[in-house]
Design an enzyme around this catalytic site. Structure first.
Site, PDB file in Angstrom:
ATOM      1  N   ARG A  26      33.132  21.836 -51.653  1.00 33.43           N
ATOM      2  CA  ARG A  26      32.404  21.839 -52.930  1.00 33.43           C
ATOM      3  C   ARG A  26      30.917  22.174 -52.758  1.00 33.43           C
ATOM      4  NH1 ARG A  26      35.111  16.657 -55.386  1.00 33.43           N
ATOM      5  NH2 ARG A  26      37.145  17.474 -55.932  1.00 33.43           N
ATOM      6  N   ARG A  30      27.955  21.796 -58.403  1.00 33.84           N
ATOM      7  CA  ARG A  30      27.012  21.097 -59.271  1.00 33.84           C
ATOM      8  C   ARG A  30      25.799  20.499 -58.567  1.00 33.84           C
ATOM      9  NH1 ARG A  30      31.318  17.389 -62.302  1.00 33.84           N
ATOM     10  NH2 ARG A  30      32.279  17.563 -60.256  1.00 33.84           N
ATOM     11  N   ARG A  39      26.225  28.292 -64.586  1.00 32.13           N
ATOM     12  CA  ARG A  39      27.318  27.606 -65.297  1.00 32.13           C
ATOM     13  C   ARG A  39      26.963  27.341 -66.761  1.00 32.13           C
ATOM     14  NH1 ARG A  39      30.059  24.757 -67.797  1.00 32.13           N
ATOM     15  NH2 ARG A  39      31.486  23.101 -67.244  1.00 32.13           N
ATOM     16  N   ASP A  76      39.461  27.675 -58.121  1.00 28.31           N
ATOM     17  CA  ASP A  76      40.083  26.381 -58.382  1.00 28.31           C
ATOM     18  C   ASP A  76      41.521  26.431 -57.908  1.00 28.31           C
ATOM     19  OD1 ASP A  76      41.553  24.306 -60.432  1.00 28.31           O
ATOM     20  OD2 ASP A  76      39.489  23.754 -60.029  1.00 28.31           O
ATOM     21  N   TYR A 152      50.199  18.213 -60.350  1.00 25.82           N
ATOM     22  CA  TYR A 152      49.523  18.543 -61.614  1.00 25.82           C
ATOM     23  C   TYR A 152      50.486  19.179 -62.625  1.00 25.82           C
ATOM     24  CZ  TYR A 152      44.855  17.601 -59.759  1.00 25.82           C
ATOM     25  OH  TYR A 152      43.735  16.996 -59.252  1.00 25.82           O
TER      26      TYR A 152
END
Length: 344
Positions: A26, A30, A39, A76, A152
């Site tokens: 990651r 962010r 973003r 992703d 998922y």
């Protein structure tokens, strides 16, 4: 294209290197204000994943800003179910949600094995990244492990227990295996296309490995990861199985080059279980990066001493947390570089 920094690839091969390579899960995300600026100009996370020029831009940011030894393509793991015909939404501050899930054999008939063309935006992002990097560092391609993707697709969202997904392993194991095989075939197509586009190594993320019993892990996860590792012969492969302490001995027997450790896994014990032929990656607790500078440096040095100078790729034991100070992340990277050079 000749790589100017091939430290990770030489480490994976077991060669003696001048220092320990370092990157972070990651890292493109962010923690960086530069990422947030890109973003915030878009409708959401998915638009960024599906816009190759911008995905490439945020992939390269941590190479420029943090000085890491590899770029991991910004994407992703859930692009695979979407490409198979099961779209997802990314809900801000909540995570992924699938409007439809796989519950029955009829649902299986509505989806397909995905081909490379079904995820062309990520492939294009890799090509752009490759061109823009000019061989500065390798590019890491990735995909979710079939079990994690299955979880998922059946559950419909993140979960503490994934009880619907786990229930299917007991109530309809044949259908579970059918779906897992479809995901596996899709993932092989996807990873091979990532490599053709320019990925220099690939990582398989089994984020929900630790919620299965050892017997179920072998049947419903490792079996399919092993198929992927056997099929990918072009580049080195890393497997990261979060919380699956029992899996380390099993992972020593499959055709991957590197095994990622989370921060709860003992380094010495992991080395013994995995054997001499695997490179290990990890495993600093991401929460260490909330500490003061001297404590971060101390923790990094302890980690490097425990792993030793050979066959280690420095990383965190999971993805870097979004509210981490980028300066502390840079300190982690710099300390790995400086200290690992001294202990050679």
């Amino acid at each position: 294209m000749h790589l100017k920094n091939d430290l990770i690839l030489r480490t994976i091969k077991g060669e003696k290197t001048e220092r320990t390579p370092v990157w972070l899960m990651r890292q493109a995300g962010r923690i960086l204000p530069e990422y947030r600026a890109v973003r915030n100009s878009l409708s959401g996370f998915k638009e960024l994943v599906e816009t190759p020029e911008l995905a490439a831009e945020v992939t390269i940011q941590p190479v420029d800003i943090l000085g890491v030894d590899a770029a991991i393509i910004f994407s992703d793991i859930l692009v695979i179910p979407e490409a198979m015909g099961l779209p997802y939404e990314m809900i801000e501050k909540k995570g992924p949600r699938f409007p439809s899930t796989i519950k029955s054999a009829a649902d299986l008939k509505k989806i397909k094995v995905a081909g490379a063309d079904d995820i062309s935006y990520t492939l294009e992002a890799i090509k752009i990244t490759k061109r823009e990097l000019h061989g500065r560092v390798p590019i890491i391609g990735f995909a979710g492990a079939p079990w994690t993707i299955f979880a998922y697709m059946v559950e419909g969202s993140g979960s503490k227990t994934f009880s619907k997904a786990r229930a299917m392993l007991y109530t309809d194991p044949n259908m579970a295996h059918q779906l897992l095989q479809m995901i596996t075939d899709s993932t092989i197509n996807y990873l091979k296309a990532q490599i053709a586009a320019g990925a220099d190594l690939v990582q398989i993320f089994d984020s929900w490995a630790g919620i299965l019993s050892p017997v179920q892990y072998e049947q419903f996860s490792l079996k399919y990861i092993s198929q992927i590792c056997d099929a990918i012969t072009e580049v080195p492969k890393t497997v990261f199985a979060k919380d699956a302490y029992f899996a380390r001995k099993l992972l020593s027997q499959i055709n991957c080059n590197t095994v990622g450790l989370d921060w709860c896994m003992d380094i010495k014990e992991s080395r013994q279980l995995l054997g001499e032929n695997k490179t290990v990656q990890g495993n600093l607790d991401p929460c260490v990066l909330y500490a003061d500078e001297s404590r971060i440096q101390e923790a990094v040095k302890t980690m490097l001493n425990e792993f030793g100078p050979q066959r280690h790729i420095a990383n965190l034991g999971h993805g870097v947390y979004p509210d981490t100070d980028p300066g502390k992340v840079r300190l982690f990277v710099d300390t790995v570089k400086e200290y690992s050079t001294k202990i050679r």
